[in-house]
Design a protein around this motif. Structure first.
Motif, PDB file in Angstrom:
ATOM      1  N   PHE A 238     -53.447  16.954  23.617  1.00  0.00           N
ATOM      2  CA  PHE A 238     -52.624  17.974  23.865  1.00  0.00           C
ATOM      3  C   PHE A 238     -52.143  17.709  25.901  1.00  0.00           C
ATOM      4  CE2 PHE A 238     -52.860  23.277  26.174  1.00  0.00           C
ATOM      5  CZ  PHE A 238     -51.460  22.891  25.471  1.00  0.00           C
ATOM      6  N   VAL A 239     -53.351  17.789  26.721  1.00  0.00           N
ATOM      7  CA  VAL A 239     -52.539  17.666  28.091  1.00  0.00           C
ATOM      8  C   VAL A 239     -51.884  16.646  28.312  1.00  0.00           C
ATOM      9  CG1 VAL A 239     -53.688  17.563  30.654  1.00  0.00           C
ATOM     10  CG2 VAL A 239     -54.925  19.227  29.052  1.00  0.00           C
ATOM     11  N   VAL A 240     -52.639  15.773  27.493  1.00  0.00           N
ATOM     12  CA  VAL A 240     -51.071  14.767  27.886  1.00  0.00           C
ATOM     13  C   VAL A 240     -49.739  15.336  26.658  1.00  0.00           C
ATOM     14  CG1 VAL A 240     -50.438  12.293  27.370  1.00  0.00           C
ATOM     15  CG2 VAL A 240     -52.916  12.762  28.187  1.00  0.00           C
ATOM     16  N   VAL A 241     -50.189  15.660  25.718  1.00  0.00           N
ATOM     17  CA  VAL A 241     -48.651  15.590  25.084  1.00  0.00           C
ATOM     18  C   VAL A 241     -47.838  17.033  25.644  1.00  0.00           C
ATOM     19  CG1 VAL A 241     -47.457  16.664  23.169  1.00  0.00           C
ATOM     20  CG2 VAL A 241     -49.075  15.020  22.819  1.00  0.00           C
ATOM     21  N   ALA A 242     -48.325  17.637  26.523  1.00  0.00           N
ATOM     22  CA  ALA A 242     -47.920  19.133  27.574  1.00  0.00           C
ATOM     23  C   ALA A 242     -47.187  18.322  28.780  1.00  0.00           C
ATOM     24  CB  ALA A 242     -49.089  19.947  27.789  1.00  0.00           C
ATOM     25  N   LEU A 243     -47.865  17.487  29.630  1.00  0.00           N
ATOM     26  CA  LEU A 243     -47.686  16.441  30.447  1.00  0.00           C
ATOM     27  C   LEU A 243     -45.646  16.224  30.126  1.00  0.00           C
ATOM     28  CD1 LEU A 243     -51.054  16.255  32.900  1.00  0.00           C
ATOM     29  CD2 LEU A 243     -49.109  17.682  33.085  1.00  0.00           C
ATOM     30  N   ALA A 244     -46.128  15.435  29.262  1.00  0.00           N
ATOM     31  CA  ALA A 244     -45.132  14.333  28.705  1.00  0.00           C
ATOM     32  C   ALA A 244     -44.035  14.707  28.345  1.00  0.00           C
ATOM     33  CB  ALA A 244     -46.256  13.294  27.462  1.00  0.00           C
ATOM     34  N   ILE A 245     -44.419  16.265  27.735  1.00  0.00           N
ATOM     35  CA  ILE A 245     -43.208  16.934  27.639  1.00  0.00           C
ATOM     36  C   ILE A 245     -42.338  17.606  28.652  1.00  0.00           C
ATOM     37  CG2 ILE A 245     -42.111  18.631  26.624  1.00  0.00           C
ATOM     38  CD1 ILE A 245     -44.088  18.541  23.956  1.00  0.00           C
ATOM     39  N   ALA A 246     -42.743  18.053  29.301  1.00  0.00           N
ATOM     40  CA  ALA A 246     -42.664  18.235  31.426  1.00  0.00           C
ATOM     41  C   ALA A 246     -42.033  17.138  31.318  1.00  0.00           C
ATOM     42  CB  ALA A 246     -43.472  19.930  31.623  1.00  0.00           C
ATOM     43  N   ALA A 247     -42.287  16.438  31.749  1.00  0.00           N
ATOM     44  CA  ALA A 247     -41.597  15.402  32.442  1.00  0.00           C
ATOM     45  C   ALA A 247     -40.933  14.584  31.688  1.00  0.00           C
ATOM     46  CB  ALA A 247     -42.808  14.035  32.455  1.00  0.00           C
ATOM     47  N   SER A 248     -40.440  14.282  30.363  1.00  0.00           N
ATOM     48  CA  SER A 248     -38.863  14.216  29.326  1.00  0.00           C
ATOM     49  C   SER A 248     -38.136  14.755  30.500  1.00  0.00           C
ATOM     50  CB  SER A 248     -38.924  14.678  29.146  1.00  0.00           C
ATOM     51  OG  SER A 248     -39.498  15.438  27.957  1.00  0.00           O
ATOM     52  N   VAL A 250     -37.353  15.723  33.063  1.00  0.00           N
ATOM     53  CA  VAL A 250     -36.594  14.964  34.581  1.00  0.00           C
ATOM     54  C   VAL A 250     -36.386  13.720  34.446  1.00  0.00           C
ATOM     55  CG1 VAL A 250     -37.388  14.570  36.998  1.00  0.00           C
ATOM     56  CG2 VAL A 250     -38.339  16.512  35.687  1.00  0.00           C
ATOM     57  N   SER A 251     -37.158  13.277  33.865  1.00  0.00           N
ATOM     58  CA  SER A 251     -37.184  12.009  33.241  1.00  0.00           C
ATOM     59  C   SER A 251     -37.662  11.566  31.934  1.00  0.00           C
ATOM     60  CB  SER A 251     -37.151  10.338  35.099  1.00  0.00           C
ATOM     61  OG  SER A 251     -37.145   9.719  33.720  1.00  0.00           O
ATOM     62  N   ILE A 252     -36.756  10.268  31.300  1.00  0.00           N
ATOM     63  CA  ILE A 252     -37.841   9.466  29.707  1.00  0.00           C
ATOM     64  C   ILE A 252     -38.718   8.368  30.664  1.00  0.00           C
ATOM     65  CG2 ILE A 252     -37.603   8.167  28.245  1.00  0.00           C
ATOM     66  CD1 ILE A 252     -36.542  11.202  28.056  1.00  0.00           C
ATOM     67  N   ALA A 253     -38.289   8.513  31.106  1.00  0.00           N
ATOM     68  CA  ALA A 253     -39.245   6.882  31.964  1.00  0.00           C
ATOM     69  C   ALA A 253     -40.484   7.747  32.501  1.00  0.00           C
ATOM     70  CB  ALA A 253     -38.516   6.374  33.086  1.00  0.00           C
ATOM     71  N   LEU A 254     -40.534   8.742  33.447  1.00  0.00           N
ATOM     72  CA  LEU A 254     -41.721   9.576  33.872  1.00  0.00           C
ATOM     73  C   LEU A 254     -42.335  10.173  32.347  1.00  0.00           C
ATOM     74  CD1 LEU A 254     -43.097  10.294  36.414  1.00  0.00           C
ATOM     75  CD2 LEU A 254     -41.969  12.840  36.234  1.00  0.00           C
ATOM     76  N   ALA A 255     -41.826  10.874  31.335  1.00  0.00           N
ATOM     77  CA  ALA A 255     -42.459  11.108  31.047  1.00  0.00           C
ATOM     78  C   ALA A 255     -43.676   9.693  29.501  1.00  0.00           C
ATOM     79  CB  ALA A 255     -42.151  11.571  29.133  1.00  0.00           C
ATOM     80  N   VAL A 256     -42.740   8.266  29.780  1.00  0.00           N
ATOM     81  CA  VAL A 256     -43.223   7.376  29.423  1.00  0.00           C
ATOM     82  C   VAL A 256     -44.765   7.016  30.170  1.00  0.00           C
ATOM     83  CG1 VAL A 256     -43.395   4.685  28.757  1.00  0.00           C
ATOM     84  CG2 VAL A 256     -41.105   6.959  28.164  1.00  0.00           C
ATOM     85  N   ILE A 257     -44.352   7.362  31.614  1.00  0.00           N
ATOM     86  CA  ILE A 257     -45.653   6.775  31.952  1.00  0.00           C
ATOM     87  C   ILE A 257     -46.868   7.728  32.195  1.00  0.00           C
ATOM     88  CG2 ILE A 257     -46.243   6.459  35.023  1.00  0.00           C
ATOM     89  CD1 ILE A 257     -43.029   5.300  35.504  1.00  0.00           C
ATOM     90  N   VAL A 258     -46.279   8.875  31.776  1.00  0.00           N
ATOM     91  CA  VAL A 258     -47.261   9.883  31.663  1.00  0.00           C
ATOM     92  C   VAL A 258     -48.129   9.915  30.445  1.00  0.00           C
ATOM     93  CG1 VAL A 258     -48.089  12.232  31.264  1.00  0.00           C
ATOM     94  CG2 VAL A 258     -46.141  11.268  33.438  1.00  0.00           C
ATOM     95  N   GLY A 259     -47.427   9.412  29.797  1.00  0.00           N
ATOM     96  CA  GLY A 259     -48.175   9.557  28.449  1.00  0.00           C
ATOM     97  C   GLY A 259     -49.043   8.127  28.257  1.00  0.00           C
ATOM     98  N   VAL A 261     -50.256   6.201  31.177  1.00  0.00           N
ATOM     99  CA  VAL A 261     -51.991   7.271  31.976  1.00  0.00           C
ATOM    100  C   VAL A 261     -52.844   7.937  31.548  1.00  0.00           C
ATOM    101  CG1 VAL A 261     -52.752   8.079  33.905  1.00  0.00           C
ATOM    102  CG2 VAL A 261     -49.904   7.034  34.784  1.00  0.00           C
ATOM    103  N   GLY A 262     -51.708   8.519  30.426  1.00  0.00           N
ATOM    104  CA  GLY A 262     -53.229   9.354  29.321  1.00  0.00           C
ATOM    105  C   GLY A 262     -54.204   9.094  28.869  1.00  0.00           C
ATOM    106  N   LEU A 263     -52.755   8.503  27.875  1.00  0.00           N
ATOM    107  CA  LEU A 263     -54.171   7.121  26.947  1.00  0.00           C
ATOM    108  C   LEU A 263     -55.101   6.146  28.032  1.00  0.00           C
ATOM    109  CD1 LEU A 263     -54.055   6.010  24.403  1.00  0.00           C
ATOM    110  CD2 LEU A 263     -52.402   4.116  25.112  1.00  0.00           C
ATOM    111  N   VAL A 264     -54.990   5.659  28.686  1.00  0.00           N
ATOM    112  CA  VAL A 264     -55.205   5.364  29.430  1.00  0.00           C
ATOM    113  C   VAL A 264     -56.629   5.880  29.694  1.00  0.00           C
ATOM    114  CG1 VAL A 264     -56.055   3.809  32.039  1.00  0.00           C
ATOM    115  CG2 VAL A 264     -53.732   3.352  30.216  1.00  0.00           C
ATOM    116  N   ALA A 265     -56.535   7.031  30.753  1.00  0.00           N
ATOM    117  CA  ALA A 265     -57.555   8.276  30.864  1.00  0.00           C
ATOM    118  C   ALA A 265     -58.444   8.631  30.080  1.00  0.00           C
ATOM    119  CB  ALA A 265     -56.612   9.142  31.460  1.00  0.00           C
TER     120      ALA A 265
END
Length: 398
Positions: A238-248, A250-259, A261-265
């Motif tokens: 839930f946290v990773v998806v919410a952060l990815a949506i918020a980052a999208s 701003v930038s699709i690349a930022l959303a991918v990076i957040v995703g 990082v969230g997967l690794v965490a």
């Protein structure tokens, strides 16, 4: 004319001696002092005595001859005693190969209990999974038929879609049930493995009696582990998806990076938690403490041994996963070749292959976890001394 006291001249070719030239005696010079500790030099081919410098040609001692001691022996030194091995492992901190050898040794030493207990529980779990899959098959077929128009555009048929989806549902259901009963099987097999370390071969009745009153704790632990895993995984997702949506935004690349990082965490947290609770079933079964104390005990045992436990457990799971895939695939291929249109046969063959693979996987993994528990306690608590004493008592009684 010569006088009598004159000496005749020397003859031609002769030289006069000093005595004749100077009759006064000359003083003899003193001999050079010998250096202290050195003594006379040995002759060619002789050995020098202590304090002498060996001369050229001195023969060295032959290979294999004693050279003498460099100093007196250390007072009170005794050679280390031989490591006791009454059962499947030596009673000392274990290496990786010894852990695997001990796991297969426990299976060879008592196959009736090791395979019997796991086979019975796994077969029951597979039957439950098959009934659940059969119950869900009607819903799966109806859902696929409703969506068949869309699938048909891609060149597929409703039968193919239903077969693939139902096969996936069956595998997921069986995996969930197996995951639920695995800690229970592990706890029961730990008793047999711990006895095999001492060279004993307990019967099924002895294993059941030893684990009496502790099975319910294993069941509670299994349910708590499953609930905790779902909560942690759901929260992280839930946290990773919410952060990815918020980052999208701003930038699709930022959303991918957040995703990423969230997967690794997510993977890192799950590995950390699974390793810290790896020894809890062994602590519950073998130490006989209350549920809360046993869980805390298993958590503390991993302190200082995290990376070693993580590496061995991961390596074991990878190896067993490869073995399981090699066991399952032939059954699925045979079913697809014999009756490619029989959905029941394909699902049944897949579940039967998974049953055999799960039995082998759970047995070996339970043995490895048991030996890791014993290894950690030998490293930190001197359990090897207690086990050696127990083995000696058993040998004396026998």
């Amino acid at each position: 004319m010569t006088t009598p006291d004159q000496n005749p001249p020397p003859a031609d070719g002769q030289t006069s001696s000093p005595e004749s030239a100077d009759p006064t005696p000359q003083p003899v010079p003193p001999a050079a002092p010998t250096p202290p500790g050195w003594g006379p030099a040995p002759q060619y081919g002789q050995y020098a005595t202590p304090g002498q410098v060996p001369q050229y040609g001195q023969q060295p001692p032959r290979y294999g001859q004693p050279q003498g001691q460099y100093g007196p022996p250390v007072p009170g030194y005794t050679p280390p005693p031989a490591v006791a091995r009454p059962g499947i492992i030596p009673l000392r901190p274990l290496r990786l190969g010894e852990i695997y050898d001990g796991a297969f040794g426990a299976l060879r030493a008592n196959p009736k209990v090791m395979l019997g207990v796991s086979s019975a529980i796994m077969a029951l779990a597979t039957i439950v999974a098959a009934l659940v899959t059969w119950y869900l098959s009607g819903y799966v077929n109806g859902w696929v038929l409703d969506l068949d128009a869309g699938f048909a555009e891609a060149g597929a048929t409703a039968t193919d879609d239903a077969s693939a989806l139902l096969l996936l549902v069956g595998q997921l259901t069986q995996s969930a049930v197996i995951w639920l009963v695995t800690p229970l099987v592990t706890g029961l097999l730990i008793v047999a493995v711990s006895q095999a370390v001492l060279g004993r071969k307990p019967s099924y009745e002895e294993v059941r009696e030893s684990s009496r009153g502790r099975v319910w704790r294993l069941l509670v632990w299994t349910l708590a582990l499953m609930a905790g895993t779902i909560v942690v995984a759901g929260t992280l997702v839930f946290v990773v998806v919410a952060l990815a949506i918020a980052a999208s935004e701003v930038s699709i690349a930022l959303a991918v990076i957040v995703g990423i990082v969230g997967l690794v965490a997510y993977v890192g947290i799950l590995l950390w938690l699974s390793t810290r609770v790896l020894l809890v079933p062994a602590a519950i079964v073998l130490e006989g403490q209350t549920f809360g104390k046993a869980v805390a005990r298993g958590w503390r045992l991993t302190r200082g041994h995290f990376w070693r436990l993580l590496g061995i457990s991961l390596l074991t799971q990878i190896i067993l996963g490869l073995v399981a895939s090699l066991v399952v695939q032939p059954f699925s291929l045979i079913a697809a070749f014999v009756a490619p249109e029989s959905l029941t046969l394909m699902v049944g063959a897949s579940m039967f292959g998974s049953l055999i693979a799960n039995i082998l996987t759970v047995v070996i993994m339970a043995a490895v976890v048991s030996l890791l528990y014993i290894d950690v306690r030998m490293r930190t608590e001197g359990l090897d001394i207690e086990l050696a004493a127990a083995a000696s008592r058993t040998k004396g009684e026998g």
